[in-house]
Design a protein around this motif. Structure first.
Motif, PDB file in Angstrom:
ATOM      1  N   ILE A 176       0.833  -1.201   0.000  1.00  0.00           N
ATOM      2  CA  ILE A 176       0.000   0.000   0.000  1.00  0.00           C
ATOM      3  C   ILE A 176       0.867   1.251   0.000  1.00  0.00           C
ATOM      4  N   GLY A 177       2.066   1.167   0.549  1.00  0.00           N
ATOM      5  CA  GLY A 177       2.971   2.317   0.528  1.00  0.00           C
ATOM      6  C   GLY A 177       3.226   2.824  -0.883  1.00  0.00           C
ATOM      7  N   HIS A 178       3.354   1.924  -1.848  1.00  0.00           N
ATOM      8  CA  HIS A 178       3.570   2.342  -3.239  1.00  0.00           C
ATOM      9  C   HIS A 178       2.349   3.064  -3.797  1.00  0.00           C
ATOM     10  N   LEU A 179       1.168   2.559  -3.487  1.00  0.00           N
ATOM     11  CA  LEU A 179      -0.057   3.185  -3.993  1.00  0.00           C
ATOM     12  C   LEU A 179      -0.252   4.577  -3.404  1.00  0.00           C
ATOM     13  N   LEU A 180       0.179   4.774  -2.155  1.00  0.00           N
ATOM     14  CA  LEU A 180       0.050   6.081  -1.532  1.00  0.00           C
ATOM     15  C   LEU A 180       1.105   7.061  -2.027  1.00  0.00           C
ATOM     16  N   ASP A 181       2.293   6.556  -2.323  1.00  0.00           N
ATOM     17  CA  ASP A 181       3.383   7.441  -2.747  1.00  0.00           C
ATOM     18  C   ASP A 181       3.263   7.875  -4.196  1.00  0.00           C
ATOM     19  N   GLY A 182       2.698   7.020  -5.050  1.00  0.00           N
ATOM     20  CA  GLY A 182       2.636   7.335  -6.474  1.00  0.00           C
ATOM     21  C   GLY A 182       1.219   7.389  -6.987  1.00  0.00           C
ATOM     22  N   PRO A 183       0.690   8.559  -7.346  1.00  0.00           N
ATOM     23  CA  PRO A 183      -0.693   8.661  -7.816  1.00  0.00           C
ATOM     24  C   PRO A 183      -0.950   7.937  -9.133  1.00  0.00           C
ATOM     25  N   ARG A 184       0.113   7.625  -9.897  1.00  0.00           N
ATOM     26  CA  ARG A 184      -0.060   6.895 -11.144  1.00  0.00           C
ATOM     27  C   ARG A 184       0.246   5.412 -10.994  1.00  0.00           C
ATOM     28  N   VAL A 185       0.479   4.960  -9.772  1.00  0.00           N
ATOM     29  CA  VAL A 185       0.702   3.537  -9.524  1.00  0.00           C
ATOM     30  C   VAL A 185      -0.654   2.848  -9.452  1.00  0.00           C
ATOM     31  N   GLY A 186      -0.914   1.951 -10.379  1.00  0.00           N
ATOM     32  CA  GLY A 186      -2.199   1.264 -10.420  1.00  0.00           C
ATOM     33  C   GLY A 186      -2.204  -0.064  -9.702  1.00  0.00           C
ATOM     34  N   ALA A 187      -1.017  -0.689  -9.575  1.00  0.00           N
ATOM     35  CA  ALA A 187      -0.953  -2.007  -8.948  1.00  0.00           C
ATOM     36  C   ALA A 187       0.460  -2.275  -8.441  1.00  0.00           C
ATOM     37  N   VAL A 188       0.557  -3.152  -7.470  1.00  0.00           N
ATOM     38  CA  VAL A 188       1.830  -3.573  -6.892  1.00  0.00           C
ATOM     39  C   VAL A 188       1.787  -5.086  -6.747  1.00  0.00           C
ATOM     40  N   THR A 189       2.851  -5.752  -7.120  1.00  0.00           N
ATOM     41  CA  THR A 189       2.923  -7.200  -6.957  1.00  0.00           C
ATOM     42  C   THR A 189       3.954  -7.549  -5.903  1.00  0.00           C
ATOM     43  N   GLY A 190       3.671  -8.602  -5.142  1.00  0.00           N
ATOM     44  CA  GLY A 190       4.542  -8.985  -4.044  1.00  0.00           C
ATOM     45  C   GLY A 190       5.523 -10.082  -4.421  1.00  0.00           C
ATOM     46  N   ASN A 191       6.066 -10.718  -3.392  1.00  0.00           N
ATOM     47  CA  ASN A 191       7.164 -11.672  -3.544  1.00  0.00           C
ATOM     48  C   ASN A 191       6.710 -13.059  -3.063  1.00  0.00           C
ATOM     49  N   PRO A 192       6.188 -13.919  -3.960  1.00  0.00           N
ATOM     50  CA  PRO A 192       5.749 -15.249  -3.538  1.00  0.00           C
ATOM     51  C   PRO A 192       6.938 -16.138  -3.166  1.00  0.00           C
ATOM     52  N   ARG A 193       6.782 -16.912  -2.103  1.00  0.00           N
ATOM     53  CA  ARG A 193       7.798 -17.866  -1.667  1.00  0.00           C
ATOM     54  C   ARG A 193       7.144 -19.242  -1.534  1.00  0.00           C
ATOM     55  N   ILE A 194       7.864 -20.272  -1.893  1.00  0.00           N
ATOM     56  CA  ILE A 194       7.314 -21.628  -1.903  1.00  0.00           C
ATOM     57  C   ILE A 194       7.240 -22.189  -0.482  1.00  0.00           C
ATOM     58  N   ARG A 195       6.083 -22.717  -0.102  1.00  0.00           N
ATOM     59  CA  ARG A 195       5.901 -23.330   1.221  1.00  0.00           C
ATOM     60  C   ARG A 195       6.249 -24.811   1.223  1.00  0.00           C
ATOM     61  N   ASN A 196       5.773 -25.539   0.234  1.00  0.00           N
ATOM     62  CA  ASN A 196       5.924 -26.998   0.239  1.00  0.00           C
ATOM     63  C   ASN A 196       7.223 -27.389  -0.474  1.00  0.00           C
ATOM     64  N   ARG A 197       8.125 -28.032   0.286  1.00  0.00           N
ATOM     65  CA  ARG A 197       9.466 -28.342  -0.219  1.00  0.00           C
ATOM     66  C   ARG A 197       9.845 -29.779   0.117  1.00  0.00           C
ATOM     67  N   THR A 198       8.911 -30.679  -0.025  1.00  0.00           N
ATOM     68  CA  THR A 198       9.150 -32.065   0.375  1.00  0.00           C
ATOM     69  C   THR A 198       9.578 -32.951  -0.780  1.00  0.00           C
ATOM     70  N   THR A 199       9.490 -32.475  -2.017  1.00  0.00           N
ATOM     71  CA  THR A 199       9.851 -33.280  -3.181  1.00  0.00           C
ATOM     72  C   THR A 199      10.859 -32.519  -4.031  1.00  0.00           C
TER      73      THR A 199
END
Length: 418
Positions: A156-179
């Motif tokens: 949300i910090g990006h959306l508040l700082d930039g009026p032309r920011v329409g979307a922000v994507t995060g950093n997915p990390r893998i949970r299942n690591r058994t195979t």
């Protein structure tokens, strides 16, 4: 391979040099992004203070998520944000997801649940959630993911700082690591996807948001008509349409989200084929639209994707020529001795390991024990490059022959071994 036949020689050279050039391009972009934006920045668990923290709506579309939805909602309820609501849109689930959601209402006062009568697809569920939301700022997360407690604040910090920011994507990390497949994808998400997003941000545009974790400005969504429920991958389509409308999309690596990924070849094939079909759909729908001068910042993303599809079909041609050579005598200009790695395979392997080493140095601030998975990434070129090539080859004719008016509805994905 006869050097007197230049067109075919160029194809072979393209097949060899394309992954090497792109790897160095991604590494250079990733390092530049890190030096400009990440080095010296506060860690993910200590986001910078914000003068204004407006209400936020967290949207969770779901279909048959009885096994994961309670864990997801519990993590969302612990967000380090003062004013937010959680809107879960149950898109006609046929398991006991509706019952579990209704039972959670008493335990989670921020939770609101919308029950849809039938399965209409993720895009429609997101649109219903956005229309019901009370906030201008929307965070969207899949119903099998665990959101880090500070993720909303970082995005949300990006959306508040930039009026032309329409979307922000995060950093997915893998949970299942058994195979082996699960552990290999740990390296893929850090060394490939993370570097690609950093490099694309350097030249200004992202190919796609990560649909599992992203935030939107509702005004931007309203301008473009929200999500398209006839696209196989609504996240790629919404990314292109936002950027074609001159909204900025940013990548926030500090917004961590722990996700489940397929750990069977069948599940992985289904997922990657859907991704490949989504890319082809977007290319067919918007490829010509980004060629105008006003949309020139999209040219890099367009060229990168077109080249990747071209590389897949080039590899297919090489494999076909090699197979034909086993059956019938081939002209010298069309003869392929072998498809087994030789010296060029060693070069590709070294470049691949170098790419993972660079990503390890960048990503260790988000996952300190990432190095333990370094051994497993040696399998990446064999498993995922081949898979990417095959899905791209299959996706093009499949997409061209599929009816475009059909609504893209939910299917239950492979959640891996838990």
């Amino acid at each position: 391979m006869d050097p007197t036949f230049p067109p075919l020689t160029l194809l072979f050279r393209f097949a060899f040099f394309y992954p090497i050039v792109m790897a160095f391009f991604w590494m250079a972009g990733g390092v530049y992004y890190y030096l400009r934006r990440e080095r010296g920045a506060p860690p993910p668990d200590r986001p910078p203070p914000m003068a204004h923290m407006p209400p936020v709506s967290i949207l969770v579309p779901c279909f048959n998520e009885a096994g994961t939805i309670e864990e997801t909602i519990a993590a969302l309820d612990g967000q380090a944000w003062p004013d937010f609501e959680i809107i879960v849109v149950d898109d006609g689930s046929t398991d006991d997801t509706p019952t579990r959601l209704d039972a959670m209402l008493a335990r989670h006062p921020r939770l609101r649940v919308i029950h849809l009568e039938s399965n209409q697809g993720k895009a429609n569920a997101l649109r219903m959630g956005a229309l019901a939301a009370r906030s201008e700022y929307l965070v969207c997360i899949d119903a099998d993911a665990i959101l880090d407690e500070h993720a909303v604040r970082w995005m949300i910090g990006h959306l508040l700082d930039g009026p032309r920011v329409g979307a922000v994507t995060g950093n997915p990390r893998i949970r299942n690591r058994t195979t082996l497949l699960g552990r290999t994808q740990v390296g893929e998400y850090s060394a490939i996807i993370g570097l690609i997003k950093r490099a694309q941000r350097v030249y200004g545009r992202l190919f796609t948001l990560s649909g599992v974790i992203c935030a939107f400005r509702r005004t931007a969504l309203h301008r473009i008509g929200y999500w398209n429920d006839h696209m196989v991958t609504e996240d790629i389509d919404i990314s292109w349409r936002l950027q074609m409308d001159h909204w900025d999309i940013r990548y926030e690596p500090n917004a961590l989200c722990w996700i489940l990924m397929p750990e069977t070849f069948r599940g992985l094939w289904s997922q990657r084929l859907r991704w490949a079909r989504g890319g082809i759909e977007v290319l067919l729908s918007h490829g010509l639209g980004v060629l105008s001068w006003r949309k020139r910042r999209m040219w890099g993303v367009l060229a990168e994707y077109v080249l990747s599809v071209g590389w897949a079909y080039t590899m297919l041609l090489i494999i076909v020529l090699w197979a034909l050579g086993l059956l019938v005598p081939m002209p010298p200009a069309l003869h392929v001795d072998t498809i087994l790695p030789r010296w060029h395979g060693v070069v590709l392997a070294v470049v691949c390991l170098l790419q993972f080493a660079v990503s390890l140095l960048i990503e260790r601030r988000y996952e300190p024990k990432l190095a333990r998975h370094f051994y497993w990434v040696i399998w990446y070129p064999f498993a995922f490059w081949a898979l990417g090539m095959l899905t791209a080859v299959v996706a093009l004719p499949t997409t061209l022959l599929s009816p475009r008016a059909r609504r893209a509805i939910w299917t239950s994905p492979d959640r891996g071994v838990r």
